[in-house]
Design a protein around this motif. Structure first.
Motif, short mmCIF file in Angstrom:
data_model
loop_
_atom_site.label_atom_id
_atom_site.label_comp_id
_atom_site.label_asym_id
_atom_site.label_seq_id
_atom_site.Cartn_x
_atom_site.Cartn_y
_atom_site.Cartn_z
N ARG A 105 26.39 67.39 108.07
CA ARG A 105 25.64 66.59 109.06
C ARG A 105 25.24 65.24 108.46
O ARG A 105 25.28 64.20 109.12
N SER A 106 24.85 65.26 107.17
CA SER A 106 24.44 64.02 106.53
C SER A 106 25.62 63.07 106.34
O SER A 106 25.49 61.86 106.49
N LEU A 107 26.76 63.63 105.99
CA LEU A 107 27.93 62.77 105.78
C LEU A 107 28.35 62.10 107.08
O LEU A 107 28.79 60.95 107.09
N GLN A 108 28.19 62.82 108.17
CA GLN A 108 28.50 62.22 109.47
C GLN A 108 27.64 60.97 109.69
O GLN A 108 28.15 59.93 110.11
N THR A 109 26.35 61.07 109.38
CA THR A 109 25.47 59.91 109.52
C THR A 109 25.90 58.77 108.59
O THR A 109 25.71 57.60 108.90
N SER A 110 26.49 59.13 107.47
CA SER A 110 26.95 58.11 106.52
C SER A 110 28.29 57.50 106.92
O SER A 110 28.80 56.65 106.19
N GLY A 111 28.86 57.96 108.00
CA GLY A 111 30.14 57.41 108.43
C GLY A 111 31.35 58.01 107.72
O GLY A 111 32.47 57.54 107.88
N ILE A 112 31.10 59.04 106.92
CA ILE A 112 32.22 59.71 106.23
C ILE A 112 32.96 60.58 107.24
O ILE A 112 32.34 61.27 108.05
N THR A 113 34.29 60.55 107.19
CA THR A 113 35.07 61.36 108.14
C THR A 113 36.02 62.33 107.45
O THR A 113 36.65 63.15 108.11
N ARG A 114 36.14 62.24 106.13
CA ARG A 114 37.06 63.11 105.40
C ARG A 114 36.33 63.71 104.20
O ARG A 114 35.80 62.99 103.36
N LEU A 115 36.31 65.00 104.12
CA LEU A 115 35.59 65.70 103.05
C LEU A 115 36.52 66.69 102.37
O LEU A 115 37.10 67.55 103.02
N LEU A 116 36.62 66.54 101.06
CA LEU A 116 37.47 67.45 100.28
C LEU A 116 36.60 68.26 99.32
O LEU A 116 35.95 67.70 98.43
N PHE A 117 36.57 69.56 99.52
CA PHE A 117 35.92 70.44 98.56
C PHE A 117 36.85 70.68 97.38
O PHE A 117 38.04 71.00 97.60
N VAL A 118 36.36 70.53 96.17
CA VAL A 118 37.13 70.92 94.99
C VAL A 118 36.40 72.08 94.34
O VAL A 118 35.31 71.92 93.78
N ASN A 119 36.99 73.23 94.45
CA ASN A 119 36.29 74.46 94.12
C ASN A 119 36.71 75.02 92.77
O ASN A 119 37.90 75.16 92.48
#
Lengths: 267, 267, 267, 267, 267, 267
Positions: free
Chosen positions: A106-120
Motif C-alpha cells: 500500500r505504501s509503495l503505491q503511494t510512492s508511485g512504485i508499480t513493480r516490486l520484486l521480492f528476493v527471497n
C-alpha cells in the motif's frame, strides 16, 4: 580489488526524489529470516544471503543501466514457524507477515512504485510470498515478482551436493558454502556435520521436492535443526553459487523492468 | 457397469464411531473452487474434479485395505482472488480460508485424527495450502500432506497439450477433457477456444512454471478468463488423466498412512 | 416413482450464464453442520437435512416457474461450538463463519445476485445468521432472508413429540425421523434413547424456547450429546415433516423473489 | 414518595470486596444502544430503558434478599448497524462488540463471577448476544443468560398497540410511552407520528416476528427512522410496561441465581 | 447550595437535533477504567473522576457560552491490562479498545462531529489514546484532542504529596482525596496505607516519569495493587484538585473549539 | 582514527550460542522509520539515527563489560501514519506493528531473553511502544524498556534550537545536524528551510509538548512535510548531540541490566 558499485537505495532518497523515480522502476525487497541454522551457522544466514545478493544484483543492474531499480530495506524477521521451537529464531506468524507485506505494498503505491520484486533467501517464505504476490497485484495494482536467491532443493531446485539427496535445504552444503564466502567470521565449520533424513527416499510421492508436500518442523528430523550435509563446505563453491545467483538476479531485474502481461492470442 | 465402491465418509459416521477410528486413519479433504472458468466450463470445475477424484481414490484405497482412510466433506469456496473480477466466482480471502483450515485442523485434533491429506483441484490454493500444512502441524500436531489432483503446469506439472506451451492452467485442454469425462452435461464445447498468452515465452525467468513467479489476475490476459487451449478437448483424454490421477492418489493415501518423519542420520 | 426434478445449481453454470441470470433471482444457501448427534445419528445430520430440503424446494420452485432461483453449494462446516467437546464435530468459530459469509456476500454482489436466502438446518447458526443477514444487506446491498428448515423447538418451533416437552432440539424424535426418511442407512436406531433434561421445566423464565436464553454446551446435560427422545422415531413421520418443510420453503422462495421492503405509511 | 433502594453496584466495590462476593452472585450487564430513534425520542432511548430497568430490578432483588446480585456498568454503544446511516447513531461493528463482550467475560472470570445476565434494551443486539452467551460459557465457564427488557415485537413479543400490527419495534408506542415515564423531558411528542410499513402484512412467511427474518436497515422504510406508531403514547402505559418488565426481571435474577443445568433423565 | 448546571448531553438529543449541531461543536468523551484500586478505593475510581470532571467542565463551558460542546456517554471499560491479575478489573485488550474508538470515530463522522476531546482518567489509556488521536484524524477527518484530568505523575505531572516521590500514580493521595470529595461513601480510608516503591529512586534513567519507561504490572510492586501513599488523604485537597482540573478542562474545551492547525511560516 | 568496537549482534550468533547467553542479557531493538523528511533529508533519517546510536551504545556497553548486551536487527518500517500521504513513506498500521512486536517478544521468550530495550528514533512510535512495553511484560514475562534516542521536543524533550519554539520535531535543526554528522552524503542542505507553525504558540493547553495533545498529520502544516528549522544545521552540533545520546544509552543499558522492579515499602 575494485570497489563494488553501491546499490541505489530507496531509503537514501528524499521524498521528492522518490516521487520523481521513473514509472517503471523496479523496487527490490529482500526477504531474509532470523532463525536457527544449526550449531555452525548464524541465525542471520538467510537474511545475510538475501540482502547481500539483492544488493549486489541491484548495484550491477543499476550500473548496466538497462533498468531503473532501487533496493528496499529488507525484512529480517519473516515466517520461520518451522523453527519456532528453537532459541535464536525470531519469527512472524503468517498473518503478521502478510499484514506487513500488505502495508508495504500500500505504501509503495503511494510512492508511485508499480513493480516490486521480492528476493527471497528463506524457503519458508515462498508460499506466503505467492499469496502476497497476488494480493498486492489485486489491491494496489503492483506488478509483483517473487524470486528465490536460488530455488531451494525442496521447491524444484538442486542441492549443492549430490549426496545430500535433494535434502540440502537448511544449513547444508550450499548455505554453508555461501556463508563461508560472505561472512566466514560467522561460520563454525568445526560444528558442521551431516544431517540428512535419508529414509525420506523410501517414499515415492511424499518428500522434499516431490509432488506431495508435507508439513514439517525442523526438529522433526532431530535436535540439531539443520537438514543437509555441511561437511566439506567451502568458500569457493559459495562464491560460485553467489555469483551465479547474482547474475541471474540481474537478468530478472531487467526482465521485470520491461515485463508486460501479454494478452492471450485468440485466432 | 460395476457399481464403484462408495468412499467411507467421515460425515456418515456417528461421533462414537469417529472416536473409534484407527489412530493412523488418513482424513482426506478435497479443496475445490467455485470460480469462472471461461464460457465453456461451469464455475464448479475445480470442485467437481477435486471431489470426484478424492472420492474415487478414497473408495479404491478403502477397498484395497492397506490404509484406514475417510473422506471429509470438501470445501467448495476457496481462494480464487485471481478471478475476483468475474461473476460466478465465490472466493474467500487468504485470511478467511486460513481461518477455516485452522478451525478444521483444531476440530480434527479433537476427533483423534492425526493425518490429514489435502487433495487440491485449484492451483490458486497451493500456496496457502503450504502455509496451512505447517500451521496445522505446529499447532495441532497433525501430520499434514498436500497433494494436487495433477500438478498444475505453472507449478511444475505438464500441460495436457504441447501447444499450450505450458500455459494450459485454467480451463484449457486438460480441465476441459476432465470435465467432458466427469460432467459432459456441463461443458459447452462450442464456446471453447484457444487463449494462450504466447508472448510470455519471450521472458526467460518470469512466467508460469518458471523460477520467478508473478502476481497475475485472470483478466490480465484478456476478458475471457481462461488460459489454455480447450479446442480438441475430449472425454477419452479426460478419462485417462482422471484415472491416472486417482491411481496416484491411492498410492499417496497409502503412503500417508504409513508415513513417519525420519530422523536424520548422523554418522 | 417419478424422478424428482433436479434443482438448478449456481455451480453448474458458466460465468456468462451467471451474469445473465434475471435480476431478481433468489440464491439459496443451505447451512448445515457437521457435529456430534449422539450415538444414533451421523455427524452430517443437519447438513443432510438442510441440503436435501433446499434441493427439493429449489427444484420444485424452479418447476413451478414463478420465481428465478438457483441453489448454491451449501456450507457443511458451520458454528457448532456447543459441540466442540466431541469427536466428530468440525466447527468454525463465530468470526470465521462470519468472514466466510461476508466473503460469499461480497462475491454474490459481483455476480449480480441481489437476493440471498439462507436455509438453515442447525439451530446453533440462527443467531449468527441474523447478524449476517444485516451485514450483507448493509455492505453489499443484498436483500437477505434467513429461514429454518423447521423452526427449532428452542427458537419458537414445536417439538416432534409432545413428551419431549419442547426440548427435542438435537438428535430427538424430529431429526431422527427425518433421517430415517432421508438416509435410513445412516441411522442406528438401536442406540437411540431418551435424553430430556426434564428438570428445565422447573424454571419459568429460563430455558429452551423461553424468554430468557442461556448459554449451554451439549455435554452440560450429560455425556451422550443429544437432547430429545429419539425412541419411536419413524420414517413416515420424517417424510411428513420433510415434505411440509419443503412445501413451506417453496412458498418462501417465491415470496423472497417478489419481496420488496415497503415504505411506511404516514397518514 | 419513598426513595427507591439503590442497586448494589459492582463498580462501587473495592477489589477485595469483589473477590469476597458469594460464588453464585448474578452479575447484571445492561446493553443499551445510542442510535437514532426518530424525531421524537433521544438517541439514548434503548440505553435509558435498559439501565433504568436493570437498576430497578437489581435494587428490588437485592432488597428481597433471595439472591446475591450486582449491577455492572452498562454498555451504551452496541450493535446498531441498521441505523448506521443516521446522525446520532454510535455503533460498534459485530466483531468489535463481540470482542468487548469476550473481554468482559474473561475479566469476570478473574473476578470469580460465575453467573452473568445480559439485560438488553435494543433488539439489534439479540442475535449477537446469543453468540456471546455461548462463547462466554465455553471459554470462561460463565453461566450466561440473555434477557430482553421486553421481548421485541419482531422477536416473538407483542407490540404496545394492536394497530401497530406487530411492527412497533423502534420508537413506536411502547418505547415512547416508556420514555414518557422515565425521561419525559427528553420526549418530543409533537414530532411523533405513525410509521408502520403496513404492506409487510402482505407476506406470509417473511417479516417482523415471522418465521423468515430479513436483513433490513431502518431507512429502508422511509427517511424518518422509526417503525411503529408513537401517537397516543402516554406515561401511564409506559409506567405499567416498565413495572411489569422490572417485576419479571426480578424473577429472572432469582431464577438465574439458583439455576443449574439439569442432567437429562435417561430411563 | 446552587444546583450545578447540567451538561448538554449528546445522548439526550434526537437524531435531527444532533444533525443540527454547529459544525465546530466539541464532543467530549470521558475515558475511565474499572480496575482494582487497592483495598480503600472502589474499582470505579478512574471512571468516576473522569466522568464527574468531564460533566462539570462541559456544563461550565456550555454556561459560559464561548463554545458549542456536548458530552458523550463515557467508556467505563478501557485498557487496564496492568491490573489484569486482580478481581474487580474489567479490561479491554489494546486492540479491542482501539476498535471501539475507531467505531466511535466513524460514527461521529456520520453525525457531523468534527472535534473530539478525550478526557482521560486512567493513565494506562494515555498511550493508546495517542494512537487513536491520530487514527481518527487520518481516517475520519476528526480534529482530535487528548486531555488528562490531571497529568499522571508518571507522565510528567506532579504527585499530590511530595513524599510520594513522584510515584503517587494509582490509588495514592491524589486519587484518594479526589474520591473523598466526589464519593466519600465509597472510600475505605481505614484500609489506606503507604505503598511506595522507594527503591525506584535508585535508577537514574528508568522509572515513573523518567526518560526511559518500563513495562510494569501493578502486582510487580506487591500484592496490594496500589502505588502511592493514601494516608492523610482528605476531601478538601480533593476538592481543590478537582476544581483546578475542571477549570483547566473548561479552558481546554474552549481552546479546542477554536483550534485550527496553523500552516508553518516559511520566510 | 581508532576503529570503533563492533556491537555484539544477536543475529551473528548461532542458536546454541543464543541459548547460552547470560540470563540478564539486555537485547536492544532499534525502531526506526522510513518516512518523508522534507526535501533535504532521506526517508531513512529516523532509521539511520536509531540504528547508529544503538549500535554505538551496544558496542560501548559491551566494551565496558558491566552488562551483557546484544543488538537485535532493527525495524525499519514502523508506524508513520502521520506521513502516510507522502511518497517515500513506508508505514505499518498500528495493529500490524503491534503484531510484529508481539511476535518478536514471543520469540525472544523462546530464546531465553528476559530484558528488552527499545531504542526509538521516531516520535510516532512512542505511544505504541508504551503499549508494547506492557503487552510483552504481561504475556511473555519480558522486562521491557522504551528509550528515545533523544526525547522529542513534543514529548518533553528540548528542541535543538531555541527559535524552533519547541517545534523542531521532524526534519528540523536537530535531526538535520545528526544526519550531517552520520550521513552527510544524504543531506541536501540547499533545500533546507524553516517550517515552524508558529501560530501554535497561541494555544495555551494544546500543542507539541503541551498537556493536551492533538492528532495531526504532517501535511496539516503545509506541503513540505517537515516541522522545524533546518537552516544552520551543522555536523558538529550533530556530533555532540549524537555522542550525548549514545552516552546516555550506555547508562540506560547498564541500568536495564541490573534493573529489578522494587517491592513497595509498607511501614
Amino acid at each position: 580489488m575494485p570497489v563494488p558499485p553501491r546499490a541505489p537505495r530507496f531509503v537514501d532518497l528524499t521524498a521528492p526524489a522518490i516521487a520523481a523515480l521513473p514509472a517503471d522502476t523496479v523496487a527490490v525487497l529482500p526477504l531474509g529470516a532470523i532463525e536457527q541454522h544449526g550449531p555452525h551457522l548464524p541465525v542471520s544466514t538467510d537474511f545475510v544471503i538475501a540482502t547481500e545478493a539483492a544488493e549486489a544484483a541491484v548495484a550491477a543492474a543499476a550500473q548496466r543501466g538497462h533498468a531503473s531499480v532501487v533496493l528496499l530495506e529488507g525484512l529480517a524477521y519473516t515466517k520461520s514457524d518451522e523453527h519456532a521451537w528453537s532459541p535464536g529464531t525470531i519469527w512472524l506468524s503468517w498473518d503478521t507477515l502478510m499484514r506487513v507485506l500488505v502495508d508495504i505494498g500500500r505504501s509503495l503505491q503511494t510512492s508511485g512504485i508499480t513493480r516490486l520484486l521480492f528476493v527471497n533467501g528463506h524457503g519458508g517464505n515462498s508460499a506466503l510470498g505467492q499469496v502476497a504476490n497476488r494480493e498486492l497485484r489485486r489491491r494496489f495494482g503492483l506488478q509483483t515478482f517473487f524470486a528465490h536467491l536460488s530455488l531451494p532443493a525442496d521447491q524444484g531446485g538442486t542441492s549443492s551436493r549430490e549426496d545430500e539427496l535433494g535434502m540440502g535445504i537448511h544449513g547444508g552444503h550450499g548455505e554453508t558454502s555461501l556463508m563461508l564466502h560472505l561472512r566466514p567470521d560467522l561460520v563454525h565449520l568445526e560444528h558442521a556435520g551431516r544431517r540428512v533424513p535419508e529414509a525420506l527416499t523410501a517414499y515415492r510421492h511424499i518428500g522434499f521436492g516431490k509432488p506431495v508436500s508435507f508439513g514439517w518442523l525442523s526438529d522433526d528430523f532431530g535436535p540439531d535443526g539443520y537438514i543437509g550435509d555441511a561437511t566439506g563446505a567451502d568458500a569457493d563453491a559459495g562464491k560460485a553459487r553467489f555469483e551465479a545467483a547474482v547474475g541471474t538476479l540481474v537478468e530478472v531485474i531487467e526482465e521485470a523492468a520491461r515485463f508486460e502481461v501479454p494478452r492471450s492470442s485468440a485466432p
